[in-house]
Motif scaffolding. Structure first.
Motif, PDB file in Angstrom:
ATOM      1  N   MET A 256       0.838  -1.208   0.000  1.00 57.75           N
ATOM      2  CA  MET A 256       0.000   0.000   0.000  1.00 57.75           C
ATOM      3  C   MET A 256       0.869   1.253   0.000  1.00 57.75           C
ATOM      4  O   MET A 256       0.555   2.241  -0.682  1.00 57.75           O
ATOM      5  CB  MET A 256      -0.920  -0.001   1.223  1.00 57.75           C
ATOM      6  CG  MET A 256      -1.965  -1.100   1.224  1.00 57.75           C
ATOM      7  SD  MET A 256      -3.172  -0.927  -0.106  1.00 57.75           S
ATOM      8  CE  MET A 256      -4.148   0.443   0.511  1.00 57.75           C
ATOM      9  N   LEU A 257       1.978   1.214   0.751  1.00 58.96           N
ATOM     10  CA  LEU A 257       2.901   2.342   0.747  1.00 58.96           C
ATOM     11  C   LEU A 257       3.502   2.533  -0.648  1.00 58.96           C
ATOM     12  O   LEU A 257       3.621   3.665  -1.134  1.00 58.96           O
ATOM     13  CB  LEU A 257       4.016   2.104   1.776  1.00 58.96           C
ATOM     14  CG  LEU A 257       5.024   3.235   1.973  1.00 58.96           C
ATOM     15  CD1 LEU A 257       4.366   4.456   2.609  1.00 58.96           C
ATOM     16  CD2 LEU A 257       6.195   2.764   2.851  1.00 58.96           C
ATOM     17  N   THR A 298      -3.092   4.192  15.738  1.00 61.40           N
ATOM     18  CA  THR A 298      -3.994   3.189  15.166  1.00 61.40           C
ATOM     19  C   THR A 298      -3.699   1.789  15.679  1.00 61.40           C
ATOM     20  O   THR A 298      -2.559   1.443  15.997  1.00 61.40           O
ATOM     21  CB  THR A 298      -3.905   3.202  13.630  1.00 61.40           C
ATOM     22  OG1 THR A 298      -4.958   2.391  13.101  1.00 61.40           O
ATOM     23  CG2 THR A 298      -2.589   2.620  13.151  1.00 61.40           C
ATOM     24  N   GLU A 299      -4.755   0.991  15.737  1.00 57.60           N
ATOM     25  CA  GLU A 299      -4.635  -0.416  16.143  1.00 57.60           C
ATOM     26  C   GLU A 299      -5.121  -1.347  15.043  1.00 57.60           C
ATOM     27  O   GLU A 299      -4.840  -2.544  15.072  1.00 57.60           O
ATOM     28  CB  GLU A 299      -5.463  -0.664  17.413  1.00 57.60           C
ATOM     29  CG  GLU A 299      -4.957   0.046  18.655  1.00 57.60           C
ATOM     30  CD  GLU A 299      -3.674  -0.559  19.209  1.00 57.60           C
ATOM     31  OE1 GLU A 299      -3.345  -1.701  18.828  1.00 57.60           O
ATOM     32  OE2 GLU A 299      -3.009   0.114  20.013  1.00 57.60           O
ATOM     33  N   GLY A 300      -5.857  -0.802  14.068  1.00 56.53           N
ATOM     34  CA  GLY A 300      -6.460  -1.632  13.035  1.00 56.53           C
ATOM     35  C   GLY A 300      -5.618  -1.700  11.774  1.00 56.53           C
ATOM     36  O   GLY A 300      -5.001  -0.710  11.369  1.00 56.53           O
ATOM     37  N   LEU A 301      -5.595  -2.866  11.147  1.00 57.36           N
ATOM     38  CA  LEU A 301      -4.799  -3.044   9.932  1.00 57.36           C
ATOM     39  C   LEU A 301      -5.405  -2.319   8.739  1.00 57.36           C
ATOM     40  O   LEU A 301      -4.676  -1.814   7.884  1.00 57.36           O
ATOM     41  CB  LEU A 301      -4.670  -4.545   9.625  1.00 57.36           C
ATOM     42  CG  LEU A 301      -3.934  -5.401  10.668  1.00 57.36           C
ATOM     43  CD1 LEU A 301      -3.834  -6.837  10.192  1.00 57.36           C
ATOM     44  CD2 LEU A 301      -2.537  -4.834  10.941  1.00 57.36           C
ATOM     45  N   VAL A 302      -6.729  -2.259   8.651  1.00 57.51           N
ATOM     46  CA  VAL A 302      -7.374  -1.578   7.531  1.00 57.51           C
ATOM     47  C   VAL A 302      -7.070  -0.088   7.562  1.00 57.51           C
ATOM     48  O   VAL A 302      -6.700   0.515   6.544  1.00 57.51           O
ATOM     49  CB  VAL A 302      -8.900  -1.819   7.548  1.00 57.51           C
ATOM     50  CG1 VAL A 302      -9.578  -0.983   6.460  1.00 57.51           C
ATOM     51  CG2 VAL A 302      -9.203  -3.297   7.338  1.00 57.51           C
ATOM     52  N   VAL A 303      -7.202   0.505   8.741  1.00 59.75           N
ATOM     53  CA  VAL A 303      -6.894   1.930   8.886  1.00 59.75           C
ATOM     54  C   VAL A 303      -5.423   2.179   8.574  1.00 59.75           C
ATOM     55  O   VAL A 303      -5.072   3.140   7.876  1.00 59.75           O
ATOM     56  CB  VAL A 303      -7.230   2.415  10.312  1.00 59.75           C
ATOM     57  CG1 VAL A 303      -6.760   3.859  10.509  1.00 59.75           C
ATOM     58  CG2 VAL A 303      -8.723   2.308  10.564  1.00 59.75           C
ATOM     59  N   LEU A 304      -4.553   1.301   9.060  1.00 59.63           N
ATOM     60  CA  LEU A 304      -3.130   1.451   8.794  1.00 59.63           C
ATOM     61  C   LEU A 304      -2.857   1.403   7.294  1.00 59.63           C
ATOM     62  O   LEU A 304      -2.054   2.188   6.779  1.00 59.63           O
ATOM     63  CB  LEU A 304      -2.340   0.359   9.511  1.00 59.63           C
ATOM     64  CG  LEU A 304      -0.820   0.376   9.282  1.00 59.63           C
ATOM     65  CD1 LEU A 304      -0.215   1.675   9.800  1.00 59.63           C
ATOM     66  CD2 LEU A 304      -0.161  -0.820   9.948  1.00 59.63           C
ATOM     67  N   GLY A 305      -3.520   0.499   6.589  1.00 60.12           N
ATOM     68  CA  GLY A 305      -3.324   0.407   5.145  1.00 60.12           C
ATOM     69  C   GLY A 305      -3.706   1.691   4.434  1.00 60.12           C
ATOM     70  O   GLY A 305      -2.984   2.155   3.535  1.00 60.12           O
ATOM     71  N   LEU A 306      -4.807   2.299   4.839  1.00 60.42           N
ATOM     72  CA  LEU A 306      -5.241   3.559   4.225  1.00 60.42           C
ATOM     73  C   LEU A 306      -4.257   4.686   4.523  1.00 60.42           C
ATOM     74  O   LEU A 306      -3.937   5.499   3.646  1.00 60.42           O
ATOM     75  CB  LEU A 306      -6.641   3.931   4.730  1.00 60.42           C
ATOM     76  CG  LEU A 306      -7.778   2.993   4.290  1.00 60.42           C
ATOM     77  CD1 LEU A 306      -9.081   3.381   4.981  1.00 60.42           C
ATOM     78  CD2 LEU A 306      -7.945   3.038   2.774  1.00 60.42           C
ATOM     79  N   VAL A 307      -3.761   4.718   5.759  1.00 61.14           N
ATOM     80  CA  VAL A 307      -2.802   5.764   6.132  1.00 61.14           C
ATOM     81  C   VAL A 307      -1.481   5.576   5.374  1.00 61.14           C
ATOM     82  O   VAL A 307      -0.857   6.547   4.927  1.00 61.14           O
ATOM     83  CB  VAL A 307      -2.560   5.755   7.656  1.00 61.14           C
ATOM     84  CG1 VAL A 307      -1.483   6.775   8.034  1.00 61.14           C
ATOM     85  CG2 VAL A 307      -3.847   6.067   8.396  1.00 61.14           C
TER      86      VAL A 307
END
Length: 395
Positions: A256-257, A298-307
């Motif tokens: 994603m990065l 953040t603790e969630g993987l989905v949110v981390l992916g978006l960030v």
């Protein structure tokens, strides 16, 4: 309508340089993980595997300014042609020595050789495309360099993973090494006609002239800080994925990065910019700081992916802008060496931050300290961007 990016790509030889350069840089995205898997499989030593992979990275970081100086003196083709043979040969030799249970010291030496001979394609691209583009389109030219490199970094692990799944890690490393060699030799042939202003013979005292150029220190420091953002993220992502019992998700998150970086580089190079590069850098590092701060919380993987996707959009344009600032501080005849120092600064920051984040994660047990390292580095990059806005540092 013709965009700056299309103008760059229409330069004679640019399309071939882009394709061959992408292939030539495949080992940058796959060599480290491939070496770890191959050496561990044949020797049973994870420590040795890590040392061999680490020496490749260290060797590459040390070599970049030296390679740049050689390209300034002898042109872009000769050095890359030599690297196109030596680098893949060293990687293939690592496979052979590992399989034969050869001397561990020899594996480390081969790792150093592979790093020292890692093709300096991105540096050569900056020189060739920057010269062809002229002052008006250099943002597009340097964005294309990072776009090509990011595509290669995204493609290489997929090729290696496919070959490893269908055959073995050794086969994957050999094939990727051969592809890289062929791509590098094709790239070297494509840049033979690029004119490099000759560098006059320099005395021993004059050899450090590039690194002593006024204003270059904060640019390289900013490069190190941005590299440190990457280093913190590279440790934090797999740590958080593992904490969620989904270690395989780490590859998707890092992708994603990279995807964000591809989008950012393409968008950044598609238009003419009127804002001063230092002002642009400040906006981009501020965006990276905000993203890193969210990663800490953040603790969630989905949110981390978006960030991570958003952070990638800012990351490559920030590196492009640093290249523009460096370009404005150095002479054309020493451009390759200057760009080599930029690569070294980024690599040094990435390695140092990864090491620090690793220690903090080991003691803390969560991903938060690693992302905190990335956030602190992003703040540092922003402060340095403020320094670079001072008129005395710009020409």
């Amino acid at each position: 309508m013709t965009t700056p990016t299309r103008t760059v790509l229409r330069t004679p030889g640019a399309a071939l340089q882009a394709v061959s350069g992408l292939v030539g840089q495949l080992t940058q995205g796959a060599a480290a993980i491939a070496i770890v898997l191959v050496v561990r499989e044949h020797t049973g030593s994870v420590a040795l595997a890590g040392v061999v992979a680490g020496t490749l990275a260290i060797g590459a970081g040390v070599a970049r300014p030296i390679q740049g100086r050689l390209m300034d003196r002898h042109g872009l083709a000769t050095l890359n042609a030599v690297c196109g043979v030596v680098h893949p040969a060293a990687l293939i030799a690592i496979v052979g020595v590992s399989a034969a249970d050869g001397p561990h010291a020899l594996l480390i030496v081969l790792g150093v050789v592979a790093g020292l001979a890692l093709p300096s394609i991105s540096t050569a691209m900056r020189v060739a495309w920057g010269e062809a583009a002229g002052d008006d389109d250099r943002t597009a030219a340097y964005s294309m360099v990072y776009l090509t490199q990011e595509l290669s970094l995204l493609t290489a692990p997929l090729i290696f993973a496919t070959l490893t799944a269908t055959s073995s890690a050794s086969t994957g490393l050999i094939v990727v090494a051969v592809l890289s060699g062929v791509g590098t030799l094709a790239f070297a042939a494509s840049v033979r006609s690029v004119h490099i202003p000759q560098v006059a013979s320099r005395s021993r005292d004059g050899r450090a002239k590039v690194i002593r150029t006024r204003g270059i220190a904060p640019v390289l420091a900013a490069a190190g800080a941005i590299g440190a953002v990457i280093g913190g993220i590279e440790v934090g992502v797999p740590t958080l994925a593992t904490a969620h019992h989904k270690p395989a998700a780490a590859g998707i998150l890092i992708a994603m990065l990279s995807i964000g970086g591809i989008v950012g580089a393409a968008a950044y190079g598609s238009r003419q910019w009127t804002a001063d590069p230092a002002a642009r850098l400040l906006s981009l590092t501020s965006a990276m700081t905000a993203c890193a701060a969210v990663m800490v919380a953040t603790e969630g993987l989905v949110v981390l992916g978006l960030v991570l996707l958003i952070a990638g959009v800012a990351l490559n344009p920030a590196l492009t802008t640093l290249t523009l600032l460096l370009d404005g501080l150095t002479e054309e005849r020493t451009a390759a060496e200057a760009f080599g120092w930029l690569s070294t600064g980024i690599s040094a920051g990435t390695g140092a931050a990864a090491a620090i984040a690793g220690v903090l994660v080991q003691h803390g047990g969560t991903a938060r300290p690693a992302f905190a390292v990335a956030a602190v580095a992003a703040v540092g990059a922003t402060l340095l961007a403020l320094v670079l806005r001072r008129p005395v540092l710009r020409r």
